[in-house]
Design a protein around this motif. Sequence first.
Motif, PDB file in Angstrom:
ATOM      1  N   THR A 251      -2.246  30.039  16.849  1.00 50.10           N
ATOM      2  CA  THR A 251      -2.925  29.060  17.701  1.00 50.10           C
ATOM      3  C   THR A 251      -2.169  28.875  19.004  1.00 50.10           C
ATOM      4  O   THR A 251      -0.935  28.943  19.043  1.00 50.10           O
TER       5      THR A 251
ATOM      6  N   ASP B  58      -2.027  25.932  21.882  1.00 47.34           N
ATOM      7  CA  ASP B  58      -2.385  24.541  22.150  1.00 47.34           C
ATOM      8  C   ASP B  58      -1.794  24.156  23.502  1.00 47.34           C
ATOM      9  O   ASP B  58      -0.585  23.957  23.641  1.00 47.34           O
TER      10      ASP B  58
ATOM     11  N   CYS C 287       2.665  27.463  20.828  1.00 47.15           N
ATOM     12  CA  CYS C 287       2.102  28.591  20.091  1.00 47.15           C
ATOM     13  C   CYS C 287       2.591  28.481  18.654  1.00 47.15           C
ATOM     14  O   CYS C 287       3.803  28.426  18.406  1.00 47.15           O
TER      15      CYS C 287
ATOM     16  N   GLY D 132      -6.735  30.921  17.331  1.00 49.38           N
ATOM     17  CA  GLY D 132      -7.418  29.656  17.589  1.00 49.38           C
ATOM     18  C   GLY D 132      -6.897  29.014  18.857  1.00 49.38           C
ATOM     19  O   GLY D 132      -5.712  29.105  19.178  1.00 49.38           O
TER      20      GLY D 132
ATOM     21  N   THR E  62      -6.907  25.524  21.593  1.00 52.80           N
ATOM     22  CA  THR E  62      -7.190  24.120  21.872  1.00 52.80           C
ATOM     23  C   THR E  62      -6.403  23.721  23.104  1.00 52.80           C
ATOM     24  O   THR E  62      -5.570  24.481  23.610  1.00 52.80           O
TER      25      THR E  62
ATOM     26  N   LYS F 112      -8.381  25.422  27.610  1.00 57.92           N
ATOM     27  CA  LYS F 112      -8.505  26.426  26.550  1.00 57.92           C
ATOM     28  C   LYS F 112      -9.487  27.526  26.954  1.00 57.92           C
ATOM     29  O   LYS F 112      -9.350  28.674  26.521  1.00 57.92           O
TER      30      LYS F 112
ATOM     31  N   GLY G  29     -12.727  27.923  20.211  1.00 59.97           N
ATOM     32  CA  GLY G  29     -11.841  26.772  20.091  1.00 59.97           C
ATOM     33  C   GLY G  29     -12.497  25.467  20.470  1.00 59.97           C
ATOM     34  O   GLY G  29     -13.693  25.395  20.770  1.00 59.97           O
TER      35      GLY G  29
ATOM     36  N   CYS H 123      -9.932  18.938  17.366  1.00 55.76           N
ATOM     37  CA  CYS H 123      -8.971  19.694  16.564  1.00 55.76           C
ATOM     38  C   CYS H 123      -8.076  18.748  15.785  1.00 55.76           C
ATOM     39  O   CYS H 123      -7.749  18.991  14.616  1.00 55.76           O
TER      40      CYS H 123
ATOM     41  N   SER I   1      -2.866  21.652  16.472  1.00 53.06           N
ATOM     42  CA  SER I   1      -2.761  23.101  16.276  1.00 53.06           C
ATOM     43  C   SER I   1      -3.389  23.531  14.953  1.00 53.06           C
ATOM     44  O   SER I   1      -4.051  24.572  14.872  1.00 53.06           O
TER      45      SER I   1
ATOM     46  N   ALA J 182      -7.100  23.776  15.322  1.00 48.74           N
ATOM     47  CA  ALA J 182      -7.493  25.014  16.007  1.00 48.74           C
ATOM     48  C   ALA J 182      -7.447  26.198  15.052  1.00 48.74           C
ATOM     49  O   ALA J 182      -8.301  27.094  15.090  1.00 48.74           O
ATOM     50  N   ALA J 183      -6.447  26.223  14.164  1.00 44.78           N
ATOM     51  CA  ALA J 183      -6.358  27.292  13.164  1.00 44.78           C
ATOM     52  C   ALA J 183      -7.540  27.235  12.202  1.00 44.78           C
ATOM     53  O   ALA J 183      -8.068  28.282  11.789  1.00 44.78           O
TER      54      ALA J 183
END
Length: 512
Positions: free
Chosen positions: A6, A8, A16, A74, A76, A157, A236, A242, A438, A441-442
């Motif tokens: 991810t 973010d 990350c 992913g 965000t 994003k 995303g 998220c 995060s 987002a995953a």
Amino acid sequence: MATILTLDAGTSALKCSLFHTDGTLKRAYAAEYPTCYPREGWAEQKAEELLAAAVRATRALSEDGGLDDVCAVGLTGTMNGCIALTETGEALRPNIIHLDTRAQREVDHLTEALGMRAFYGKTGNRPDVHYGLPKAMWLKAHEPDVYRRARWLVNTKDLIYGFLTGVYGRSDYSDASLFGALNIHTRAWDEDVVHAAGVDLEKLPRLLPSHDVSGRVSAAAARLTGLREGTPVAVGAGDGPCSTHGSGVFADGQAYLTVGSSAWVCGLSRTARMDEAMRIFHYTDMDEHLVNVCGTVQCAATALDFYLKTVLGLTNERGEIDFPAAEALAQDSVPGARGLFFLPTLMGERCPWWDSAARGMLAGLTLTHTRADMVRAGYEGVAQALNNCVDALRENGMTVDRLTLSGGGVKSRVWPQMFADVCSAVTCIHVNPRETTSLGAAMAAGVGAGVYASFADAAKIVHTRDERRPDPETAAAYRRHTAVYRALYSQMKDAMHAASRYQATESGGNHG
């Protein structure tokens, strides 16, 4: 075990994170970037610095084949921004980020053109200076060449998505909601709102579900990041939705609370809850069939930190706030702090009052109060501000009987039980309270890639601890406390506004 990467994009850094598909965090790296404040009320970030941070963070995790087992990416990031891009993804100027407040005249124009109630009825939100639409209007009025050359107006994003896939002008329904031009009922750009703003509809991105993974890591991005070419990239969602899913909230009637610099209470609903007083706001969920219904406190942990450090001087030898001492003092007092009240409205307030001129207050102070009472009043002030949001949601038919707690503030030993008692709700703490955005987002990327069968299935990877139930006697005491807390704002509003006007004058220090 496969992993999900991810990215973010936060206010000060891009984080990350590499998650195993069971939700455990394998590795994370944060790459910072600056925010520029070229004028009063302006806040900007350069797109190239954001992308450079994305490359640095991803490369840091790619060492020694660290990304070989990534099955999806992913995305965000902060919402409410406005990045002007060419067709090929060149940023024409810095991102006007969520903190920027330059577009007040544009908000006034929108309000006059449509009416606040009509705007709220369409978008589920008040016209607001932080949203992307007024910023796009400002671009058209003040930087017409940039506006003319722009093919797309996107968010953070979305910029990263284009960088990774080579496909620009794509976004999701959640970021579109807080751009300020999405119809919350139809999940489409509202042509009446866009027309009233004078913005070209064709410059707004094409909207896709957050879990859409039709994009793939391009060869160019693979060389720069260490990701495998062809890895699926989810469109995303904004950091708000998220955080919702990363908190384990995935269905109608569920809710969570996040407390950090600001704080919010958010629940999911099948439909928007159109509050008569327009206290609450909405954004489409990353499961686009649901709506996030939200109440936000403008100044939460920031207000408490200022109060403990600057007002009470509770610091250690390094000049840092002595939280263990503060929390011990708070627990030495009693619920209600013996009638001492702190209003954390140091930067105005959003839900429920939406008053930028509200000012902080310490009320009820007598010679009998102790330092412990003063500290407890600070914690209770933030809890009561969040309770305002809880009640606004409940008054609009939302179920708020259980709250998952996340954010940096939940490391407190005081707040989890206090939130339960003040808000009359069961609380529990997320096992990774700083990873919810995060993780969400995953989850979106995992749903899109088929790792999880649904958002409900993805929610099984979220775990909580330390469940707290309201104590009946304490909760009853706080209900009496709530009535006085709320009366203070209504009865002191005029005085707050007078103080705000005074602060804005040259003799008042020009702090307004």
